[in-house]
Design an enzyme around this catalytic site. Structure first.
Site, PDB file in Angstrom:
ATOM      1  N   ASP A   2       3.040  -6.396  -5.413  1.00 61.75           N
ATOM      2  CA  ASP A   2       4.291  -7.096  -5.202  1.00 61.75           C
ATOM      3  C   ASP A   2       4.164  -8.507  -5.779  1.00 61.75           C
ATOM      4  OD1 ASP A   2       6.934  -7.289  -3.701  1.00 61.75           O
ATOM      5  OD2 ASP A   2       5.823  -8.939  -2.785  1.00 61.75           O
ATOM      6  N   GLU A  54       4.770  -6.456 -10.444  1.00 62.11           N
ATOM      7  CA  GLU A  54       5.933  -7.187 -10.933  1.00 62.11           C
ATOM      8  C   GLU A  54       5.473  -8.471 -11.624  1.00 62.11           C
ATOM      9  OE1 GLU A  54       9.295  -6.455  -7.592  1.00 62.11           O
ATOM     10  OE2 GLU A  54       7.479  -7.445  -6.893  1.00 62.11           O
TER      11      GLU A  54
END
Length: 671
Positions: A354, A385
């Site tokens: 994340d 990400e």
């Protein structure tokens, strides 16, 4: 659990080798590919005699060690337990256990600094302990188990607790491009009664792996995943988090502890075994397990700042007010040790980070290189990400961005390709459908179809941190059009004006978008329920669907009746996945292969790629992929030879014509 608060939502947004159809390669070829993955360029493998096992196969079969990792935390043996904690600000460190308080003294450990240690004699297994720094009760960042609702750890050697039936071999993955990843939430996947899962297992770890479940006569849960054909599940946060479910859990408390709200048990060893049973059951059914990890921030600053404020960045980079600073070597080491804990002791197969963009790319590369070297043959997966969620980062050039991905190639680290996502579907929350709706940038789609390769082969970071042509290896782009964040694919289509339901233009757009993901170079990623048009919109409420991290089960739970209602859409996904797995040209494994063996052109808005799966015959394509976003048929000029249309807007087909329907991916293979 600790006092809970709303969680934040993660921001939406080599050498060449011949390939063989997955599951269809001769044993000798499969062994050669696995061995090649272990050898440095130009290396030679020793020959295997009868009865010998390849290193890769041995790595997949070997049971994890049972001795504890020699890191920080509580390191248990039956004779004594060693307690260690990082305390850079004060020597006033103690540990309370068994009614006594023990001072910790400085100790020198290779790879660590400012560590304090106490050795407590006796068998302490199962006892709770409490670290104190300058008199403050603080959690153990390395705790392998905790007492829920407190900062107390539980003495335990999680490595020594095996799964109920012993470890099965981890499923083989010759190349990361062979993966088809399916994201799911532990609760969302089975909590609805339509899942067919036993009531006591719904929304729990073991509910994910209960076999034989059905709804309206069709498979659900684990059997559905096998039917679909995915290779990996990606579990949304499943280590100890601060929110009360229903909540996705992007607010960690204890990085090395399975989340108790997903457990059926309270005994510490039972909870460890339960998670391992889940991983092992997936493996026994041919499915690998990737963990969604949140090392970029914690539930609140109160989690770790009582130990030292050095855990956190000076400015917030996460949007939560408490981003972790892996620029501090001890924070970086904590993250690496946690990753190894899950790989070594729980046998997981990879990680989705994340907000990986908060992390220094050199550190991410270091974590991955270390684990790949320490656990060879596992084909571990690392992706995340490449953006952050807070203020502008003063160290952006040092962080994971598209532009720094080339420097991660040797570590086998990839990123979510938001540029390709947006080229296909438009923005994450707007009402624009871009290419899948008949408009958009064909050149951007062509780049994504090719795996977003660098213009020039290099490991140097790019001048533009957001350059959409960033991958040195196809495995470095995770291609997707839907994820837990924001509007799912079906909701995006209907929000943007798609009509006609599953059998109308909206359904055709859905299949078109999924088809592009599943026929592009790179690693395809599917979000749970997309394959049967999952919707999170209840009563026309798109606003909640756009940000449903803490929405009730009526919003986020999968409703398995959708599988029956949208069987034709599911069939398309299954057919496209099967085609990908059977077609080596859709899974090229290097920048060189894409450069030499794949010719891509645009004809107006139509994108056409002719691909050879054979390095020895790069100019003789055996697969042609056509993306047609228009509302009219397109006739493609196929290369010389006899060709068969094998995928169209409805799914698998077998036709001799060269017609490519509108709003569809069409695939041809040479006979």
């Amino acid at each position: 659990m600790a006092t809970r608060m709303p969680a934040r939502l993660s921001t939406g947004r080599g050498h060449r080798r011949a390939r063989a159809p997955l599951g269809l390669a001769p044993a000798a070829l499969a062994a050669a590919v696995l061995l090649a993955a272990l050898l440095p360029s130009g290396g030679q493998a020793a020959s295997l005699t009868a009865g010998q096992t390849s290193p890769a196969a041995a790595a997949r079969t070997a049971a994890p060690p049972t001795s504890p990792l020699d890191t920080l935390g509580a390191i248990y043996t039956p004779e004594r337990t060693t307690f260690r904690i990082w305390s850079p600000d004060t020597p006033d460190v103690r540990v309370d256990i068994g009614g006594r308080s023990h001072p910790l003294g400085p100790v020198s450990l290779d790879g660590y600094s400012d560590v304090y240690q106490a050795v407590v004699e006796g068998d302490l297994k199962g006892q709770t302990y409490q670290f104190r720094v300058a008199g403050r009760a603080v959690p153990d960042p390395y705790a392998q188990m905790v007492k829920p609702g407190t900062t107390q750890g539980v003495v335990l050697n999680s490595a020594a607790v095996g799964p109920t039936g012993g470890w099965a071999p981890t499923p083989a993955l010759a190349a990361r491009e062979d993966a088809v990843i399916y994201e799911l939430g532990v609760r969302d996947f089975t909590i609805d009664p339509s899942s067919g899962v036993d009531p006591d297992k719904r929304g729990k770890f073991l509910g994910l792996v209960q076999g034989g479940t059905t709804h309206d006569g069709v498979s659900t849960g684990l059997d559905h995943l096998k039917e679909l054909g995915v290779t990996d599940v990606e579990l949304m946060p499943s280590f100890d988090f601060g929110s009360t479910v229903p909540n996705w859990g992007y607010d960690p408390l204890d990085y090395n502890v399975p989340e108790e709200q997903y457990s059926q048990f309270t005994d510490p060893e039972d909870r460890v075994r339960e998670f391992k049973d889940m991983v092992d059951a997936f493996h026994r059914n041919g499915i690998r397990v990737i963990m969604d990890v949140v090392y970029n921030h914690t539930y609140s600053k109160d989690v770790l700042q009582g130990i030292t404020p050095e855990y956190y960045t000076p400015v917030d980079l996460s949007g939560t007010g408490n981003s972790l600073d892996d620029g501090n070597p001890m924070v970086s080491r904590m993250i690496r040790d946690s990753l190894e804990h899950w790989v070594r002791d729980y046998n997981v197969d990879g990680f989705r980070f994340d907000l990986m963009g908060i992390h220094h790319y050199a550190n991410v590369a270091g974590w991955a290189r270390y684990l790949n070297a320490a656990y060879p043959g596992r084909t571990l997966q690392f992706h995340g990400e490449p953006w952050s969620g807070g203020v502008a980062d003063p160290q952006e050039s040092q962080k994971v961005r598209y532009g720094t991905v080339p420097a991660l190639a040797d570590a086998h680290v990839g990123v979510f390709n938001g540029a390709y996502r947006d080229a296909i579907r438009g923005g994450t929350r707007d009402a624009v459908m871009a290419y899948m709706g008949g408009s958009g940038d064909a050149n951007a789609v062509a780049t994504g179809m090719r795996g977003s390769p660098l213009a020039t082969r290099s490991t140097d970071p790019l001048p533009n941190p957001w350059d959409p042509a960033f991958a040195l290896d196809p495995e470095q782009t995770v291609n997707y059009v839907s994820v837990h964040d924001d509007l799912g694919l079906w909701d995006k289509i209907t929000y943007s004006g798609g009509t006609g339901g599953a059998d109308g233009s909206a359904g055709r757009i859905d299949r078109f978008a999924a088809g592009m993901v599943l026929t592009s170079q790179g690693v395809p990623f599917i979000s749970e329920g997309d394959e049967f048009l999952r919707s999170k919109v209840v009563g026309g409420d798109y606003t909640t669907a756009m940000n449903s991290y803490d929405a009730p089960d009526t919003v986020n739970a999968l409703h398995w009746g959708d599988k029956t209602a949208n069987a034709a859409v599911l069939r398309y996904y299954k057919d496209a996945i099967a085609l990908r797995k059977a077609t080596p040209a859709l899974r090229l494994t290097s920048w060189d292969a894409v450069h030499d063996q794949m010719a891509t052109r645009t004809d107006g808005q139509v994108v056409v790629s002719a691909i050879s799966s054979r390095p020895g015959a790069p100019d003789v394509p055996d697969t042609v992929v056509v993306d047609n976003p228009t509302d009219t048929d397109y006739t493609v000029a196929l290369p010389p030879g006899t060709w068969t249309k094998v995928l169209d807007a409805s799914g698998s087909t077998h036709a001799p014509d060269a017609t490519c329907g509108g709003l569809a991916v069409t695939v041809f293979t040479r006979n």
